[in-house]
Every structure is written in structure tokens, then in C-alpha cells.
Design a protein around this motif. Structure first.
Motif, PDB file in Angstrom:
ATOM      1  N   MET A 149      11.750  97.441  77.521  1.00 49.24           N
ATOM      2  CA  MET A 149      11.869  96.006  77.309  1.00 49.24           C
ATOM      3  C   MET A 149      13.143  95.476  77.948  1.00 49.24           C
ATOM      4  SD  MET A 149      10.692  95.689  73.304  1.00 49.24           S
ATOM      5  CE  MET A 149      10.079  94.004  73.506  1.00 49.24           C
ATOM      6  N   TYR A 150      12.989  94.382  78.687  1.00 50.09           N
ATOM      7  CA  TYR A 150      14.143  93.623  79.164  1.00 50.09           C
ATOM      8  C   TYR A 150      14.169  92.318  78.380  1.00 50.09           C
ATOM      9  CZ  TYR A 150      17.144  90.599  81.899  1.00 50.09           C
ATOM     10  OH  TYR A 150      18.129  89.723  82.268  1.00 50.09           O
ATOM     11  N   LEU A 151      15.217  92.116  77.569  1.00 52.67           N
ATOM     12  CA  LEU A 151      15.326  90.952  76.699  1.00 52.67           C
ATOM     13  C   LEU A 151      16.556  90.135  77.071  1.00 52.67           C
ATOM     14  CD1 LEU A 151      14.617  92.695  73.246  1.00 52.67           C
ATOM     15  CD2 LEU A 151      12.969  91.611  74.788  1.00 52.67           C
ATOM     16  N   GLU A 152      16.369  88.831  77.158  1.00 57.87           N
ATOM     17  CA  GLU A 152      17.507  87.941  77.360  1.00 57.87           C
ATOM     18  C   GLU A 152      17.874  87.221  76.072  1.00 57.87           C
ATOM     19  OE1 GLU A 152      16.080  85.601  80.595  1.00 57.87           O
ATOM     20  OE2 GLU A 152      16.912  86.952  82.112  1.00 57.87           O
ATOM     21  N   SER A 153      16.999  87.277  75.086  1.00 56.99           N
ATOM     22  CA  SER A 153      17.286  86.726  73.769  1.00 56.99           C
ATOM     23  C   SER A 153      16.373  87.415  72.775  1.00 56.99           C
ATOM     24  CB  SER A 153      17.047  85.207  73.734  1.00 56.99           C
ATOM     25  OG  SER A 153      15.688  84.913  73.991  1.00 56.99           O
ATOM     26  N   ILE A 154      16.818  87.463  71.526  1.00 58.71           N
ATOM     27  CA  ILE A 154      16.009  88.024  70.442  1.00 58.71           C
ATOM     28  C   ILE A 154      15.842  86.917  69.417  1.00 58.71           C
ATOM     29  CG2 ILE A 154      15.811  89.825  68.698  1.00 58.71           C
ATOM     30  CD1 ILE A 154      17.639  91.560  70.366  1.00 58.71           C
ATOM     31  N   GLY A 155      14.643  86.344  69.367  1.00 54.12           N
ATOM     32  CA  GLY A 155      14.425  85.170  68.528  1.00 54.12           C
ATOM     33  C   GLY A 155      14.571  85.448  67.054  1.00 54.12           C
ATOM     34  N   ASN A 156      14.166  86.635  66.603  1.00 57.04           N
ATOM     35  CA  ASN A 156      14.240  86.989  65.189  1.00 57.04           C
ATOM     36  C   ASN A 156      14.774  88.415  65.087  1.00 57.04           C
ATOM     37  OD1 ASN A 156      13.846  87.588  62.475  1.00 57.04           O
ATOM     38  ND2 ASN A 156      11.872  86.545  62.364  1.00 57.04           N
ATOM     39  N   ALA A 178       9.864 105.363  65.244  1.00 54.34           N
ATOM     40  CA  ALA A 178       9.473 106.583  64.551  1.00 54.34           C
ATOM     41  C   ALA A 178       8.213 107.193  65.146  1.00 54.34           C
ATOM     42  CB  ALA A 178       9.251 106.297  63.063  1.00 54.34           C
ATOM     43  N   MET A 179       7.484 106.405  65.963  1.00 52.82           N
ATOM     44  CA  MET A 179       6.245 106.872  66.583  1.00 52.82           C
ATOM     45  C   MET A 179       6.411 107.153  68.075  1.00 52.82           C
ATOM     46  SD  MET A 179       3.886 106.603  64.120  1.00 52.82           S
ATOM     47  CE  MET A 179       2.271 106.246  64.802  1.00 52.82           C
ATOM     48  N   LYS A 180       7.147 106.290  68.775  1.00 52.86           N
ATOM     49  CA  LYS A 180       7.286 106.421  70.218  1.00 52.86           C
ATOM     50  C   LYS A 180       8.589 105.757  70.642  1.00 52.86           C
ATOM     51  CE  LYS A 180       3.315 104.381  70.522  1.00 52.86           C
ATOM     52  NZ  LYS A 180       2.045 103.791  71.000  1.00 52.86           N
ATOM     53  N   PRO A 181       9.193 106.207  71.755  1.00 49.89           N
ATOM     54  CA  PRO A 181      10.492 105.655  72.170  1.00 49.89           C
ATOM     55  C   PRO A 181      10.387 104.189  72.566  1.00 49.89           C
ATOM     56  CG  PRO A 181      10.042 107.765  73.260  1.00 49.89           C
ATOM     57  CD  PRO A 181       8.762 107.335  72.607  1.00 49.89           C
ATOM     58  N   LEU A 182      11.430 103.433  72.209  1.00 54.41           N
ATOM     59  CA  LEU A 182      11.556 102.022  72.551  1.00 54.41           C
ATOM     60  C   LEU A 182      12.909 101.844  73.227  1.00 54.41           C
ATOM     61  CD1 LEU A 182      10.492  99.102  72.349  1.00 54.41           C
ATOM     62  CD2 LEU A 182      11.517  98.970  70.081  1.00 54.41           C
ATOM     63  N   VAL A 183      12.900 101.558  74.537  1.00 52.58           N
ATOM     64  CA  VAL A 183      14.128 101.462  75.327  1.00 52.58           C
ATOM     65  C   VAL A 183      14.356  99.998  75.691  1.00 52.58           C
ATOM     66  CG1 VAL A 183      15.426 102.439  77.266  1.00 52.58           C
ATOM     67  CG2 VAL A 183      13.475 103.696  76.312  1.00 52.58           C
ATOM     68  N   VAL A 184      15.565  99.503  75.452  1.00 52.97           N
ATOM     69  CA  VAL A 184      15.849  98.076  75.609  1.00 52.97           C
ATOM     70  C   VAL A 184      17.119  97.887  76.427  1.00 52.97           C
ATOM     71  CG1 VAL A 184      16.524  95.964  74.401  1.00 52.97           C
ATOM     72  CG2 VAL A 184      14.709  97.402  73.465  1.00 52.97           C
ATOM     73  N   VAL A 185      17.054  96.965  77.387  1.00 54.39           N
ATOM     74  CA  VAL A 185      18.259  96.459  78.046  1.00 54.39           C
ATOM     75  C   VAL A 185      18.299  94.961  77.776  1.00 54.39           C
ATOM     76  CG1 VAL A 185      17.085  96.125  80.273  1.00 54.39           C
ATOM     77  CG2 VAL A 185      19.567  96.293  80.203  1.00 54.39           C
ATOM     78  N   GLN A 186      19.457  94.476  77.406  1.00 55.18           N
ATOM     79  CA  GLN A 186      19.598  93.064  77.048  1.00 55.18           C
ATOM     80  C   GLN A 186      20.434  92.355  78.088  1.00 55.18           C
ATOM     81  OE1 GLN A 186      20.957  92.388  73.063  1.00 55.18           O
ATOM     82  NE2 GLN A 186      20.812  90.170  73.211  1.00 55.18           N
ATOM     83  N   GLY A 215      15.601  78.183  78.689  1.00 57.30           N
ATOM     84  CA  GLY A 215      14.203  78.080  78.314  1.00 57.30           C
ATOM     85  C   GLY A 215      13.849  78.713  76.989  1.00 57.30           C
ATOM     86  N   HIS A 216      14.788  79.429  76.362  1.00 51.99           N
ATOM     87  CA  HIS A 216      14.494  80.161  75.138  1.00 51.99           C
ATOM     88  C   HIS A 216      14.980  79.380  73.927  1.00 51.99           C
ATOM     89  CE1 HIS A 216      14.337  84.297  77.335  1.00 51.99           C
ATOM     90  NE2 HIS A 216      13.688  83.334  77.974  1.00 51.99           N
ATOM     91  N   ALA A 217      14.077  79.050  73.037  1.00 55.51           N
ATOM     92  CA  ALA A 217      14.443  78.354  71.804  1.00 55.51           C
ATOM     93  C   ALA A 217      14.592  79.386  70.700  1.00 55.51           C
ATOM     94  CB  ALA A 217      13.372  77.329  71.437  1.00 55.51           C
ATOM     95  N   VAL A 218      15.823  79.836  70.440  1.00 58.44           N
ATOM     96  CA  VAL A 218      16.074  80.874  69.443  1.00 58.44           C
ATOM     97  C   VAL A 218      17.239  80.461  68.561  1.00 58.44           C
ATOM     98  CG1 VAL A 218      15.229  82.725  70.930  1.00 58.44           C
ATOM     99  CG2 VAL A 218      17.646  82.140  70.988  1.00 58.44           C
TER     100      VAL A 218
END
Length: 955
Positions: A426-433, A446-454, A465-468
Motif C-alpha cells: 500500500m502507498y498511502l498519502e493519508s489515513i482517513g481513519n 495475522a494472516m498475511k503481510p501488509l507493507v505500507v509506505v506513507q 484532494g483527501h478529506a480526512v
């Protein structure tokens, strides 16, 4: 609208959009007098059987009196909610407050009768379950603690709605009617049920977008080159298995096809159903397209069109209206300003994106909030050169653009049980929640890897453009909280791909011990140094010399993998010239065969200028001789199964949960990832090591301990009394000590010393030795400035210290001096808790002093903190060795420190009105600890959307 005395002010905050069980959406809102006609129309569409179940008798139509009763509410004792699609009712629920005798009542009566009615066409979609969550939340807000419902025994569907909700309930049977009574206080089971329903609904809403049976591209030009035409061509050329349509209102009436694709002037003209519409028209035309799609029953939209929130305030309002308009028809949106979506499943073959060439099929899911980054990620995974190489493909790709509706949270819900995805990038520029994201990430990781760059992590604001919601937490804190939830946090898209390819290809390492072998002593030493820098435990490198043959590599790798003293192997390879040296294909086959012999440990290759080795490694993953010869064909086509799967065909493969963190391998062939630099390979391996350790720890979760001396009710009474003074309140010293004392946190009291005589009296009261401190804001907690005098043994020393302080820093009223009993010597630490409006309650810990502040050496955990998390919190700061006997010093009482952290966590979790706590300094001695300073701030708590009913973000 109603007016007094019929109603209180219209409760607009009860309005909400929800995702139903099948992935569609509905709007829930209060029923008002303006809904009379809608109610009558709704009732006429309900079957006689459903009416009988609702009223226990034939009830063909509503009387005028009924309509008045069901539309006039005071929103306190009588409340009605409706679920709507397209502005029309599909279900209703109401409660009426009753007293002990079952008659209408007002507060303080805390029980209400509840009843539902759902149109037959919408039964089975989870509408009643969603309405129950919302009416229960409304009732709790109005002081109702218990619901009662009377149901006919034959109405098994409604009985199941109540019994499956997870509330504590009581059932009785009398006069042919089942009576159900249940408390509305959320239980662990009711919250678990709510979260499970949320996951299924949101996952299905994304699945409807990614696996449509039919697609209409709206805005297809008659000539090649435009965006809409390009997307149509991409869908067709990818081999989409469903029905495809081209739509443009400018098509001549006689035009029936575009390159063999059925052409229509409007979505309304399409003869069959349309599951997904890809919208590529100017922003001002999108509302008309949304209306056409909604009226035709389209399930979801991918809006490529730009000109929304990214363009300024007018565009932001246009974006809000777009979401409201689409949700009114039960549709979800990816975008606007989206790059598109891809699903490589052979059952779908969808490339509804601007990517001219779809990625190879594989096991990696991609989500980006940026089209440009999406292109870069797809390109890096597709390319054979430029760093990470070999064949690893994509299962699904979503580029959400402005993420006005479908967000990363929704896609994580989909990936959680998607059998075709083993690793999520995942490439995230904002995390709304952030609160919800960490909850979903913890379960998914716990089930599979989740790799994030912010991205945009240092800009201080989300893209326009992001309403957070804004968070006051620094990026480092958010990053730490994500790691706590099992997220693999990296800093660049290069690292994102590096880590993702390793996790998709290899088993998880069982620990940090790394064997290094290869035909270059220098490259081996570089790898060794990189391992140390990343906190791994490398074994001495094994130099096979430049004359090593493929057999030498095979035997060395086999020995290393069989060695119980190592958990992973890094193979280094440089070009070799001379008779008997292996070519790329031979070396790749040697490594593959050795890895197959001991499949439980990860293997990585660091290569230098071996252009053919990556392709050969990919080809070597197949045991078919022709695959090893045709390396290019393997790179461009089939993708061998990764270690997380069991070797079954894609449709039959179980989720990646089958692969545990122990690193055990499956029977299927593995791909060996190769890297052009030792640092990149080792960094990816280090992330895999940390993730594997998180998986092992998550399998043995800690607990939130109970403390017998905690006075929760007493603290609640004290807080309620203090909040009567105002909305935001920083407590005084005595009040702070009293509140913390309710939770077993004892603060060493400091007595004011406005004069030397007052200081002497205070010292006599508490006993020598004492400390004299200046508490003025510019001197507080700044021992380095000289505002503290310690170990004052008698009156003479105290008076001398008082004179020194006032001589250096000014008059006593400026210094605000206090006298405090000396605490046992130890390590000065700081404990803080704060409630962030976006992330929730966060507990922080670090050592006191300028050095720790300068280095940002503070650890963070989400509240409530378990005993295991408290232990890891203490140990995760870089200066932690000072607590455990660094350089021969006496170790301090870390169990007492962990207990203090747990008590502060419990206080903030029990009482969300406690929005900030600071304990500074906390002196941790070899036996026990002393809290020398404390502050507490109270305020009305921010809304907790994770405890309320399921809703989509408001627009």
C-alpha cells in the motif's frame, strides 16, 4: 418538518450511510412528518406475510392514524429510523419507551419496545441488522439501556436478527409470542459480531467493483487517443471475461459498435445489467452519468474524471455531492481522479485502468492513492531489470485517487480473506481513519503481510484532494502505532517492492540469525555489515572464492539451510570468468534445488552485474526442463505459487493464513528473489524478521490486568464533579493526586515555598533530605538549567540553595519554588497518555532529559495496553539499556514501571474524559519508583466511531 411540542430538534447526526451484506449501500435517517407518502408507498410493497409478522394480524394498509403515529416522533421517547435507497424506504425500525408495566413512559424509564419492517425484496441483505445497530446507538444516547421485542415464533428471520446481534439477552414464551429482552451495552461478542459483519459487507462491496460481470465505459471517444477510449481498449485487450459496453451521448444513433464493442448513447439504453461503470467524462457531466447508472441498477463506479477536491473548494463541494448522489442509489465509488483498477484473475481479466499493459498475474495486491506511484509500482513489478527482478505478479490493483468513498480500509477488508492475495502493498498519502486502519491491519497482518509506505509524511497535511480528519500525532508516532498493529512500515517504494517480493516468494524467517555465502569476500563483508546495521545476527561469511562451481554453491547452501544455527541465508554472487565457472542458468538451478531440500528458511540472492541470473532464478522455480531453458517465457507468463499457498489452483487455494510465522514451507516451488545491492536485500530481510516476530507474539496475546485497588466508580464521580467547572480543565496539584490515586498511582507531593521560611516549614513537615525545585514553565523539568537542588540535608543547606536559586533566576514569584521529599536514586523517565481525535488513545514512554527529546527516543502503544505490550514498550526505546544495567550500573525495577504504564492505560481507557496525562519525572529505582510530577487534563471525550454502529465516512 415537525415542530414543538411534537419533537426535539431534528437529530441530523443520526443520518448515516451503511454497507449492506451484499456490498450495496443504503442510507439510514430519522423518519419525519414529511415521510408520510414514502411510508405509505413502502408499506404497499411489503407482502401480506411480512405485515402479519409485524402486526400479528392481517393489516393490508395503514390508516391515517397509523401514518401519523409512525411519522411523528419526539426523538427521545419515540424514535423511528428508515433505511433508504434512491430516496425511497426499504426498511423501518422504531422504538417506544415503556415503563415497568409496559405502558408508554418517559425518562428515567430505561426500557423500550422495538419493532422492524423490511421490504421482502430487500430481506436477506442485512438491512435489519444494520438498523438494529443504529437504533440501539440512538437508544443509548437517549438513556435507554434495554430493548424488548415481541416476535411470532414463525418469524425466524427476525428472531435471528436479535439473537445473532451478540447482546446479553433473555427469552420467554407467552400467549403464542416470543418475548426477547436484551441489554444494549456493547459486549465483546456484540462488537465482534459487528466487526465481522463490517468485514464481510465491505469486502463484498469491493469485490463487486473488482469482479464485475459487465462493464460500461462512459465517455468513449469515436477515435483512439482519449482517456475513455484508452480504457475501453485496455479492458478489451486484457481479455475481460464479462460483457463490455461503450457509452457516449455523442455517438450517432446509427452507431452500434466501437471496434466490435456494443455502443450506446446512454447507460439507460444498455439492454442487460451493468455491474460496473467506468466514468471518463468532464466533471460537470458526471452527475448526469451517476443518475443514469443509478436508475439502471449499476452496482459501482470507477470515476477517472478529475476536477474535484484536488482543484480547490468548489471541487471539494462537487466531490461531496458526487458521493452523496452515488450512495443514494446504493453505489460505491473508486475515485474521483482515479487511475483505475485491475484484477488479473483468469475468471475476470479486468484492466479498467490507464495502464496500457496489465501486470503479470500473481499473488501481490496493490493499493495506491496516487496514479503516478501506481504506474511506478506496476512498472517495477513488471520490469526484469532495475533492481529487484524475477517474475512476481499482481492479483489486484486499486488506484483510489481522491479516495472519496472506497479507501484503503475497504481494500484491506477485501484482501483479508481473498484467496488470490498473499501479500498486500500500500502507498498511502493519508489515513482517513487511523483507529480503524490499525484494527483492520492487526487482523490482516495475522494472516498475511501488509507493507505500507506513507507519502506526504513530512508535509504536515494530507493532499488537497483527501478529506480526512487531522491528527496531532507526529509521523513517528503514527508509524510506531502501525508497527504495533503488525504493519511492515518502509520509507520508499523501492523498499516497498523489495520487501513485498521477498514476502511473496519466501517463508518467514524463524529468527534474526543469517548465514552468508558467495563467491566474493568483499560482497560477503558488505552483507555482514548491513546485517549488523539492521539489527540482525550474521554468521561469519563463507567465501567460496571466484572459482566456485554451481555444485559448490549448491552444497554450501544446503549445509547452511540444514544448520540449526541460522534462520535465513543470503547468497552473494559476482560474475566469474574461467573454465568451470557456472553460467546464470546453472547457478540458478543449483540454488533452487538446494532451497527445495530444506524449504523452511528464506533464501535471498545479492547479485552484481548478473543480468541473466534473475531471469534464470525465476525460470528455475519450475521443475519443467523447458521452463528452465525458456527463461524469458517464464518471466512473461506463468507465476509459480509462493510459499504461502499449498500448491492448489488459484480458485482452490486457501488464504495465506495457512503459512505460519515459523517459516515452514509448502510443497509448491519457490521463487528466489534477487537484489542488486546487499543493503536492499538485508533491509527486506530485516523487515521479514521483525514481522515474523510480531506474528509469533500476536499468537500469544497479552492481557489487560485487573487491579484490585482501582476505584473506577470513585474516579468517575470525581471526574463528573470536576467537569462541571468547564469543558476543558487542567487539574490542580491536589486534584491530580486524588484522581491518579484512585488508580494506584501515588505522586510524591510537592509543597509550595514562596519564602525561605515557607520552604523550611515544608521541609520540617516532610522530613529531610529534601529537594528544592523551580516550577516556572521555563524551568520546569529542566534540571540542565540549574533550577533544581537535591539532597538538602538540613535547614542551612536549604536556605543557601533558596538564595542561590533566587539569585540566579529572579524573585520567588517568578520561580514558583517547591519543596519535595527526596526519592531514591534511579533513572528518570517520562510517561504520557493523550487522546488523539483520529488515532485514539495513545500511551508513550521514554527517558527524561534533553538527549531523549533531541533524538525523538519515545515509544508508543495504543490504549488499552496489555501486559506484553507494556513490557515491549519499556524495551523498545534506544536508551532502554540504561534501565537494565548498562556498563555495570544497577538494573532498575522495570516490573514496577510496567505496572505504572498499565495503570495509566487503564485510567485513560476507563475514563475517556481524561484526554491527557503526563507523569514527569518518574524516577525508577532498583526497588520501586517515584512519580515526582504529574498533570492531568479533562475534557468531553471525542466521538468514538469504532464503538458506534457501522457507518461509511460522512460526506
Amino acid at each position: 418538518m415537525q415542530s414543538a411540542p411534537d419533537r426535539q430538534e431534528y437529530p441530523a447526526h443520526w443520518e448515516a450511510d451503511v454497507v449492506l451484506r451484499d456490498g450495496g449501500t443504503a442510507r439510514i435517517r430519522p423518519i419525519t412528518v414529511d415521510d408520510a407518502e414514502r411510508l405509505v408507498s413502502f408499506y404497499e410493497q411489503v407482502s401480506d406475510e411480512s405485515k402479519y409478522y409485524r402486526f400479528f394480524a392481517p393489516y393490508p394498509r395503514l390508516s391515517a392514524k397509523d401514518v401519523h403515529r409512525f411519522t411523528h416522533h419526539d426523538f427521545v421517547d419515540r424514535v423511528g429510523l428508515a433505511a433508504t435507497i434512491g430516496g425511497e424506504f426499504i426498511a423501518t425500525v422504531r422504538y417506544d419507551r415503556i415503563g415497568p408495566q409496559g405502558l408508554p413512559a418517559s425518562a428515567p424509564a430505561d426500557e423500550a419496545e422495538v419493532a422492524f419492517l423490511v421490504q421482502d425484496a430487500h430481506q436477506g441483505r442485512g438491512v435489519a441488522s444494520a438498523l438494529l445497530e443504529h437504533i440501539a446507538a440512538v437508544a443509548r444516547e437517549r438513556g435507554i439501556r434495554r430493548f424488548a421485542a415481541e416476535v411470532l415464533p414463525a418469524n425466524t428471520k427476525m428472531i435471528k436478527v436479535f439473537t445473532d446481534a451478540g447482546y446479553t439477552q433473555k427469552r420467554s414464551f407467552e400467549d403464542g409470542v416470543v418475548r426477547l429482552e436484551f441489554d444494549l451495552e456493547p459486549t465483546d461478542r456484540s462488537v465482534a459480531v459487528q466487526h465481522a459483519r463490517e468485514q464481510r459487507a465491505e469486502a463484498r462491496s469491493v469485490r463487486r467493483l473488482l469482479a464485475p460481470g459487465s462493464v460500461a465505459v462512459v465517455g468513449v471517444g469515436r477515435t483512439p487517443g482519449a482517456v475513455g477510449r484508452g480504457i475501453l481498449d485496455n479492458i478489451r485487450e486484457a481479455g475481460f471475461t464479462g460483457q463490455l459496453y461503450a457509452v457516449n451521448r455523442a455517438f450517432p444513433e446509427e452507431m452500434k459498435e466501437v471496434d466490435g464493442i456494443p455502443a450506446h448513447r446512454s447507460v439507460r439504453d444498455i439492454p442487460g445489467p451493468v455491474d460496473l461503470a467506468v466514468v471518463a467524462v468532464p466533471a460537470e457531466r458526471v452527475p448526469d452519468v451517476v443518475a443514469e447508472c443509478g436508475e439502471h441498477g449499476v452496482q459501482g463506479l470507477v470515476v477517472i474524471s478529475a476536477g474535484y477536491a484536488e482543484s480547490g473548494p468548489d471541487g471539494r463541494e462537487r466531490q461531496r455531492e458526487l458521493v452523496r448522489h452515488a450512495r443514494a442509489y446504493g453505489m460505491r465509488i473508486i475515485g474521483p481522479n482515479a487511475f483505475g483498477i485491475i484484477n488479473t484473475s483468469p475468471e475476470v481479466n479486468l484492466n479498467a485502468s490507464l495502464a496500457p499493459e496489465p501486470p503479470r498475474p500473481g499473488r501481490i495486491g496493490l493499493f495506491t492513492q496516487s496514479g503516478a506511484i501506481g504506474v511506478a509500482l506496476l512498472s517495477r513489478l513488471h520490469r526484469r531489470g532495475g533492481g529487484v527482478t524475477g517474475v512476481t505478479g499482481v492479483s489486484t490493483f486499486v488506484s483510489a485517487g481522491n479516495r472519496a468513498d472506497v479507501s484503503g480500509n475497504d481494500v484491506v477488508q477485501y484482501w483479508y480473506d481473498d484467496p488470490d492475495t498473499d501479500v498486500a502493498l500500500m502507498y498511502l498519502e493519508s489515513i482517513g481513519n487511523p483507529r480503524k486502519f490499525t484494527r483492520l491491519a492487526r487482523r490482516t497482518a495475522a494472516m498475511k503481510p501488509l507493507v505500507v509506505v506513507q507519502g506526504a509524511r513530512h508535509g504536515g497535511a494530507a493532499p488537497q484532494g483527501h478529506a480526512v480528519r487531522a491528527t496531532r500525532l507526529p509521523h513517528e508516532t503514527v508509524s510506531a502505532l502501525l508497527r504495533q498493529a503488525g504493519v511492515i512500515r518502509v520509507d520508499t517504494i523501492t523498499e516497498l517492492v523489495d520487501a513485498g517480493l521477498l514476502l511473496a516468494r519466501q517463508p518467514l524467517p524463524g529468527g534474526p540469525r543469517v548465514a552468508i555465502l558467495g563467491n566474493s569476500e568483499s560482497l560477503g563483508l558488505l552483507t555482514y555489515d548491513a546485517c549488523l546495521s539492521e539489527g540482525l545476527e550474521p554468521l561469519p561469511p563463507l567465501d567460496l572464492t571466484t572459482g566456485a562451481s554451481a555444485g559448490d554453491f549448491r552444497r554450501a547452501l544446503s549445509r547452511a539451510l540444514a544448520d540449526d544455527s541460522c534462520d535465513a541465508v543470503v547468497v552473494t554472487a559476482i560474475p566469474a570468468i574461467g573454465e568451470g565457472t557456472p553460467d546464470d542458468a546453472q547457478l540458478a538451478e543449483a540454488l533452487r534445488s538446494a532451497a527445495e531440500e530444506v524449504p523452511g528458511k528464506p533464501v535471498l540472492v545479492v547479485h552484481v552485474e548478473l543480468g541473466g541470473l534473475a531471469a534464470a532464478l525465476s525460470a528455475a522455480a519450475s521443475t519443467a526442463p523447458e521452463a528452465r531453458v525458456k527463461a524469458r517465457g517464464a518471466a512473461d507468463g506463468d507465476h509459480p505459487l509462493p510459499p504461502h499457498s499449498a500448491g492448489a489452483p488459484p480458485a482452490e487455494r486457501p488464504p495465506a493464513a495457512a503459512a505460519g510465522p515459523s517459516g515452514t514451507s509448502d510443497a509448491g516451488p519457490r521463487l528466489i528473489p534477487s537484489y542488486p545491492a546487499a543493503e536492499r536485500a538485508v533491509r527486506a530481510l530485516a523487515e521479514a524478521v521483525k514481522y515474523a516476530q510480531w506474528r509469533r507474539d500476536a499468537a500469544r496475546p497479552g492481557k489487560v490486568p485487573e487491579f484490585e485497588d482501582v476505584d473506577e466508580k470513585g474516579a468517575a464521580r470525581l471526574i463528573d464533579g470536576l467537569l462541571t467547572r468547564g469543558q476543558g480543565l487542567t487539574l490542580g496539584t491536589d486534584e491530580t493526586c486524588d484522581l491518579l490515586g484512585k488508580y494506584g498511582v501515588r505522586v510524591l507531593r510537592a509543597l509550595p515555598a514562596p519564602t525561605p521560611e515557607a520552604a523550611v516549614e515544608a521541609a520540617r513537615a516532610i522530613g529531610y533530605p529534601v529537594a528544592l525545585k523551580a516550577t516556572a514553565p521555563h524551568l520546569r523539568h529542566r534540571a540542565d538549567l540549574g533550577g533544581v537542588r537535591l539532597d538538602l540535608a538540613d535547614e542551612e543547606q536549604l536556605r543557601r540553595a533558596y538564595a542561590e536559586l533566587t539569585g540566579l533566576f529572579g524573585r520567588p514569584e517568578e520561580l514558583r519554588p517547591v519543596v519535595q521529599r527526596m526519592a531514591p536514586r534511579g533513572v528518570d523517565t517520562v510517561v504520557r497518555a493523550v487522546i488523539d481525535p483520529a488515532a485514539g488513545a495513545v500511551l508513550s514512554f521514554g527517558l527524561a532529559g534533553a538527549a531523549s527529546q533531541l533524538l525523538g527516543d519515545t515509544a508508543h502503544r495504543l490504549i488499552p495496553v496489555t501486559d506484553r505490550e507494556a513490557g515491549s514498550l519499556v524495551r523498545s526505546i534506544r536508551t532502554a539499556p540504561l534501565l537494565f544495567g548498562w556498563r555495570g550500573s544497577t538494573p532498575v525495577d522495570t516490573p514496577a514501571l510496567e505496572e505504572l504504564l498499565l495503570r495509566v492505560s487503564r485510567l485513560v481507557d476507563d475514563h475517556p474524559e481524561v484526554v491527557a496525562v503526563t507523569l514527569e519525572p518518574v524516577v525508577v529505582a532498583p526497588r520501586g519508583l517515584s512519580v515526582l510530577g504529574a498533570s492531568v487534563r479533562l475534557a468531553p471525550p471525542p466521538a468514538r466511531d469504532d464503538f458506534g454502529p457501522r457507518t461509511l465516512p460522512a460526506y
